[in-house]
Design an enzyme around this catalytic site. Structure first.
Site, PDB file in Angstrom:
ATOM      1  N   HIS A  19      -7.501  -0.479   0.246  1.00 37.20           N
ATOM      2  CA  HIS A  19      -7.439   0.294  -1.008  1.00 37.20           C
ATOM      3  C   HIS A  19      -5.985   0.693  -1.248  1.00 37.20           C
ATOM      4  O   HIS A  19      -5.521   1.731  -0.788  1.00 37.20           O
ATOM      5  CB  HIS A  19      -8.362   1.525  -0.882  1.00 37.20           C
ATOM      6  N   HIS A  21      -3.239   0.281  -4.601  1.00 33.90           N
ATOM      7  CA  HIS A  21      -2.908  -0.207  -5.949  1.00 33.90           C
ATOM      8  C   HIS A  21      -1.443  -0.611  -5.893  1.00 33.90           C
ATOM      9  O   HIS A  21      -0.576   0.235  -5.632  1.00 33.90           O
ATOM     10  CB  HIS A  21      -3.099   0.900  -6.985  1.00 33.90           C
ATOM     11  N   HIS A 195     -14.210   2.155  -7.726  1.00 35.90           N
ATOM     12  CA  HIS A 195     -13.947   3.546  -7.412  1.00 35.90           C
ATOM     13  C   HIS A 195     -15.172   4.358  -7.856  1.00 35.90           C
ATOM     14  O   HIS A 195     -15.632   4.202  -9.003  1.00 35.90           O
ATOM     15  CB  HIS A 195     -12.736   4.059  -8.189  1.00 35.90           C
ATOM     16  N   GLU A 198     -14.924   9.838  -6.328  1.00 36.42           N
ATOM     17  CA  GLU A 198     -13.606  10.425  -6.037  1.00 36.42           C
ATOM     18  C   GLU A 198     -13.605  11.791  -6.729  1.00 36.42           C
ATOM     19  O   GLU A 198     -13.679  12.831  -6.080  1.00 36.42           O
ATOM     20  CB  GLU A 198     -12.491   9.519  -6.581  1.00 36.42           C
ATOM     21  N   ASP A 276      -3.941   4.116  -1.039  1.00 36.05           N
ATOM     22  CA  ASP A 276      -4.181   4.299  -2.474  1.00 36.05           C
ATOM     23  C   ASP A 276      -2.918   4.032  -3.307  1.00 36.05           C
ATOM     24  O   ASP A 276      -2.760   2.940  -3.837  1.00 36.05           O
ATOM     25  CB  ASP A 276      -4.767   5.688  -2.757  1.00 36.05           C
ATOM     26  N   ASP A 277      -2.053   5.034  -3.452  1.00 32.06           N
ATOM     27  CA  ASP A 277      -0.809   4.905  -4.236  1.00 32.06           C
ATOM     28  C   ASP A 277       0.318   5.529  -3.409  1.00 32.06           C
ATOM     29  O   ASP A 277       0.777   6.638  -3.697  1.00 32.06           O
ATOM     30  CB  ASP A 277      -0.962   5.632  -5.579  1.00 32.06           C
TER      31      ASP A 277
HETATM   32  N1  ADE Z   1      -5.516   4.006 -10.140  1.00 34.17           N
HETATM   33  C1  ADE Z   1      -4.598   4.129  -9.180  1.00 34.17           C
HETATM   34  N2  ADE Z   1      -5.001   5.018  -8.263  1.00 34.17           N
HETATM   35  C2  ADE Z   1      -6.226   5.453  -8.637  1.00 34.17           C
HETATM   36  C3  ADE Z   1      -7.166   6.356  -8.099  1.00 34.17           C
HETATM   37  N3  ADE Z   1      -6.952   7.029  -6.970  1.00 34.17           N
HETATM   38  N4  ADE Z   1      -8.311   6.579  -8.782  1.00 34.17           N
HETATM   39  C4  ADE Z   1      -8.546   5.922  -9.912  1.00 34.17           C
HETATM   40  N5  ADE Z   1      -7.703   5.059 -10.458  1.00 34.17           N
HETATM   41  C5  ADE Z   1      -6.549   4.819  -9.824  1.00 34.17           C
HETATM   42 ZN    ZN Z   2      -7.553   4.002  -5.881  1.00 26.83          ZN
END
Ligand code: ADE
Ligand code: ZN
Length: 339
Positions: A19, A21, A195, A198, A276-277
């Site tokens: 996971h 992005h 997703h 969350e 994630d990011d």
């Molecule tokens: N796009 C990038 N990160 C995300 C996240 N944590 N939740 C939803 N969309 C995303």
């Molecule tokens: Zn994500």
């Protein structure tokens, strides 16, 4: 085992990342370099000013900045450079295999060609020693019709991605909004993830499974609010791709100490750890592992479990999975001398 020893074992262990992005791996320094290279104007004057804007209150407050950051990506080489930088970070954290999300609509809506997005990311994967595959994500704040059009544009590159995901603003955009396009992707033989849970309720995890027929749930941490759903996720061993630093930065949990990852594991769920990011949330895989082992009651057997789970949940041929799991077992064998 002492804290520092455990930390070293965890940092060195083999990992799968499921996971991430790729647009969320764009570091402020690279955003500024690409803005200059492409003549794109930014709303921030310096790297420091941009970084200081990374104080998020929820998912949407992050997404607004994340989409603005991605506006510097115009050429195939930009996508290559971003992906190459992420893969170097992954390799340094002992990530052996990664399944990379990308958001084509963020780019095609600005006039970037689908070919440049996919070819740039794919070429960097081929040049890396890390095993890497791609998952195309639909933006759920846009329409299902837009997702269908995006799928059409991506089909000439069908051999370059293995699956489909669903991301962006969760609440108000339930999985079932995309039932028909996911059914089509399933017919095409693509792996499916979404997703869910969350910020959204456990009901979204249910419809992701029942209506979209996804094989893994991204995040999914809110499942514990629903005992029946939790039992099902455990029984069916549906993987959750949990992202600890993301969850605290986006205020899903106030502090890492409050994160439910240890409870998810105790409930018998197939929990994996992911970044994630990473450029926006304070770090890559090993930063996430450092944070959870520091704040939560996790021991050596949890580390081995988390390492194994990543490979068990990966979309890989069984022989490749078995080979990677054998590497995990070999890594941990000296630490479990009685096994
Ligand atoms: N796009 C990038 N990160 C995300 C996240 N944590 N939740 C939803 N969309 C995303
Ligand atoms: Zn994500």
């Amino acid at each position: 085992m002492m804290n520092q020893q455990l930390r070293a074992v965890v940092r060195g262990m083999p990992k799968a990342e499921l996971h991430i992005h790729i647009e969320g791996s764009l570091e402020p320094e690279l955003i500024f370099a690409l803005a200059e290279r492409n003549g794109v104007a930014l709303a921030y004057e310096s790297v420091e000013q941009l970084r200081s804007a990374y104080a998020f209150t929820d998912l949407q407050s992050f997404l607004d900045i994340y989409y603005a950051g991605a506006s510097v990506l115009l050429k195939e080489q930009d996508f290559y450079d971003m992906t190459r930088a992420y893969l170097a970070r992954a390799e340094a954290d002992n990530v052996l295999h990664t399944e990379i999300f990308f958001d084509p609509q963020t780019h095609t809506a600005r006039g970037v060609a689908m070919a440049d997005v996919i070819n740039g990311i794919y070429r960097a994967c081929q040049d890396s020693p890390v095993s890497a595959t791609l998952i195309l994500c639909f933006l759920r704040h846009l329409s299902e019709e837009d997702a269908f059009a995006t799928l059409e544009q991506a089909l000439p590159y069908r051999d370059k991605f293995i699956g489909i995901g669903l991301d962006s603003s969760e609440v108000g955009n339930p999985p079932e909004k995309f039932s028909r396009v996911f059914a089509r992707c399933r017919e095409l033989g693509l792996h499916l993830v979404a997703h869910a849970g969350e910020e959204g309720p456990p009901a979204y995890i249910r419809t992701a499974l029942d209506d979209l027929k996804v094989e893994r749930i991204d995040h999914g941490v809110r499942c514990l609010e629903d005992a029946e759903l939790t039992a099902r996720l455990a029984r069916e061993q549906i993987a959750l791709t949990v992202c600890p630093l993301s969850n605290t930065k986006l205020r899903v949990f106030d502090q890492m100490h409050d994160h439910n990852l240890a409870e998810l594991l105790a409930a018998g769920l197939l929990v994996t750890v992911n970044s994630d990011d990473p450029a926006y949330f304070g770090g890559y895989m090993n930063d996430n592992y450092d944070a959870i082992f520091e704040a939560l009651p996790l021991e050596l057997d949890h580390a081995r479990q988390l390492s194994r789970n990543g490979f068990v949940a990966a979309f890989l041929p069984q022989a490749q999975k078995d080979a990677l799991l054998a590497r995990v077992d070999a890594y941990f064998a000296p630490h479990f001398p009685t096994n």
